[in-house]
Design an enzyme around this catalytic site. Structure first.
Site, mmCIF file in Angstrom:
data_model
loop_
_atom_site.group_PDB
_atom_site.id
_atom_site.type_symbol
_atom_site.label_atom_id
_atom_site.label_comp_id
_atom_site.label_asym_id
_atom_site.label_seq_id
_atom_site.Cartn_x
_atom_site.Cartn_y
_atom_site.Cartn_z
ATOM 1 N N ARG A 119 -37.153 -53.940 1.061
ATOM 2 C CA ARG A 119 -35.941 -53.299 0.556
ATOM 3 C C ARG A 119 -36.307 -52.020 -0.186
ATOM 4 O O ARG A 119 -35.686 -50.997 0.017
ATOM 5 C CB ARG A 119 -35.095 -54.223 -0.306
ATOM 6 N N TYR B 10 -20.784 -30.055 -6.700
ATOM 7 C CA TYR B 10 -20.642 -30.693 -5.395
ATOM 8 C C TYR B 10 -19.422 -31.621 -5.409
ATOM 9 O O TYR B 10 -19.318 -32.512 -6.236
ATOM 10 C CB TYR B 10 -21.916 -31.467 -5.045
ATOM 11 N N ASP C 214 -28.875 -31.486 -10.340
ATOM 12 C CA ASP C 214 -28.806 -31.517 -8.876
ATOM 13 C C ASP C 214 -29.477 -30.235 -8.380
ATOM 14 O O ASP C 214 -28.922 -29.142 -8.498
ATOM 15 C CB ASP C 214 -27.332 -31.585 -8.438
ATOM 16 N N LYS D 83 -30.258 -31.933 2.921
ATOM 17 C CA LYS D 83 -30.079 -30.493 3.028
ATOM 18 C C LYS D 83 -31.433 -29.799 3.239
ATOM 19 O O LYS D 83 -32.069 -30.007 4.233
ATOM 20 C CB LYS D 83 -29.321 -29.989 1.801
HETATM 21 C C1 LIG Z 1 -24.769 -32.765 0.183
HETATM 22 C C2 LIG Z 1 -24.892 -32.685 -1.281
HETATM 23 C C3 LIG Z 1 -24.885 -33.837 -2.058
HETATM 24 C C4 LIG Z 1 -24.683 -35.213 -1.471
HETATM 25 O O1 LIG Z 1 -25.723 -35.580 -0.579
HETATM 26 P P1 LIG Z 1 -25.506 -36.649 0.597
HETATM 27 O O2 LIG Z 1 -26.877 -36.808 1.190
HETATM 28 O O3 LIG Z 1 -24.492 -36.076 1.545
HETATM 29 O O4 LIG Z 1 -25.012 -37.914 -0.014
HETATM 30 C C5 LIG Z 1 -25.038 -33.689 -3.426
HETATM 31 N N1 LIG Z 1 -25.187 -32.481 -3.992
HETATM 32 C C6 LIG Z 1 -25.198 -31.351 -3.277
HETATM 33 C C7 LIG Z 1 -25.361 -30.032 -3.952
HETATM 34 C C8 LIG Z 1 -25.052 -31.411 -1.884
HETATM 35 O O5 LIG Z 1 -25.034 -30.284 -1.178
#
Ligand SMILES: *Cc1c(COP(=O)(O)O)cnc(C)c1O
Length: 409
Positions: free
Chosen positions: A76, A128, A201, A226
């Site tokens: 897991r 986001y 983030d 991303k």
């Molecule tokens: C896409 C994104 C997220 C979320 O990521 P996921 O993999 O789609 O869950 C969070 N923060 C930013 C800045 C993003 O571009």
């Protein structure tokens, strides 16, 4: 965790932090660019494979005395395929440890769920969209008190803090979709003053352009979906911590117990993507700067939102905090309002009309219609994720889409 490292069977790396790693594992003398290209230079000792194996095993053999001296027990969250990707991201961010998650959202929400009901958190007004929505709907149901503030205004942040109750400041910089810039060192200081943590983030700048831990952040979150992966073929998330403290053990426990784990193949693809992170981010960032400067003079564009332009309100802070450029995300406000923006997005041929960002292909999106009511995205805004195509082709395609008469094809 160092036991686990001693016995993964990869190279001679014994722990995450011993100086020996510098010589044996590719750390220390070499730059992060070099370490990324070689994914820390790990070699499988049995096969001498330069590229790591994918381990799909859901379970691992116990020793006769029932222990797991391999460090792996049940798949897991103990998974040998995670180790190299987690170690590389730790190195790129300058952190202590990394955990991979099933998605960026799984990583982000685990931080909030590791707080206690009643805790107060500050989040940005501009961030986001998916996480903003989750904070409004789910974090409050979990018992957290959430306030949204202008994270680019340190006075506003200070005024919103509740000393003793505020446990977390969440920041994103440059922030979706207007790319406002937050001063990470300033936020880290405010957080420290009230005994709160700063989590950032870092999906958009990536550690190539910004390393939040250097500016005092406690936690860094990534949508590995991303730039880290970079090819729009994986959904993944990660958290990096500055210190393996008690809160980090709670987060580790939340992943283990909650089970928001990444698959082995996804972890492997993520690592493969990270090997070209520097090349991709640098190329896309150069193109974005070049495009922003040209689009700023375009007859059909009212405003370009990009921290690399001197006109952007966050330019000075970004110039101090980011290195090597301002990232590959920008937005444009189209003259003629919402209808003109949607019509332009409908006419592009090279740019792909799709959500997400950070892939090698360039994407365009009308954010207000995605985000719905309450969005900070102006209705005339198109968000651009600049890929690694020839920037002249990108400019020509977008110019043609902006310039043709609405309704014609
Ligand atoms: C896409 C994104 C997220 C979320 O990521 P996921 O993999 O789609 O869950 C969070 N923060 C930013 C800045 C993003 O571009």
């Amino acid at each position: 965790m160092s036991i686990l490292w001693a016995s993964t069977g990869y190279g001679n790396i014994s722990t995450r932090s011993t100086p020996d790693v510098a010589r044996e594992g590719g750390k220390g003398d070499w730059t992060r660019r070099t370490q990324a290209a070689q994914a820390l230079g790990w070699i499988d000792p049995r096969t001498r494979a330069v590229t790591p194996a994918i381990h799909p095993s859901a379970t691992f053999l116990r020793d006769p005395d029932n222990r797991y001296t391999s460090g792996y027990g049940y798949g897991r969250d103990t998974n040998p395929t995670y180790d190299q990707a987690e170690a590389l991201l730790t190195e790129l961010e300058g952190g202590a440890e990394t955990l991979l998650f099933a998605s960026g959202m799984a990583a982000a929400t685990t931080v909030f769920q590791s707080l206690a009901p009643g805790d107060h958190v500050l989040a940005p007004r501009v961030m986001y969209w998916g996480l903003r929505k989750w904070l409004g709907e789910w974090a409050t149901a979990w018992g957290l008190a959430v306030d949204f503030v202008a994270m680019d205004d340190l006075d506003a942040v200070r005024a919103a803090l509740h000393p003793g109750r505020t446990k977390l400041i969440w920041a994103e910089t440059p922030a979706n979709p207007t790319w406002i810039v937050s001063d990470l060192a300033g936020l880290a200081q405010l957080a420290a003053e009230v005994g709160a943590r700063l989590a950032v983030d870092n999906t958009v700048p990536t550690p190539v352009l910004t390393r939040p831990i250097e500016h005092g952040a406690d936690l860094v979150m990534h949508a590995g979906t991303k730039y880290l992966n970079g090819h729009s073929d994986v959904i993944a998330g990660a958290l990096v911590t500055a210190r393996a403290d008690e809160f980090w053990q709670r987060i580790r426990g939340a992943r283990h117990d909650g089970g928001a784990i990444l698959g082995s193949f996804e972890a492997w693809l993520l690592l493969r993507g990270m090997r070209t992170l520097f090349l991709r981010v640098e190329a896309a960032t150069r193109s974005a700067q070049w495009l922003a400067e040209r689009l700023a003079n375009h007859a059909r564009i009212a405003e370009v939102l990009y921290p690399g332009l001197a006109s952007h309100p966050g330019h000075a802070v970004a110039a101090r905090q980011m290195r090597g450029g301002f990232g590959a995300m920008l937005s444009v406000r189209v003259k003629g309002g919402e209808a003109a923006a949607i019509a332009a997005a409908a006419r592009v041929r090279l740019w792909k009309r799709a959500t997400s960002l950070g892939g090698v292909e360039s994407l365009i999106e009308h954010r207000a219609s995605i985000e719905g009511a309450g969005t900070p995205a102006p209705p005339d805004l198109l968000r651009l994720s600049v890929g690694i195509e020839d920037p002249a082709d990108l400019l020509a395609d977008l110019s043609a889409a902006l310039s043709s008469t609405p309704g014609s094809s």
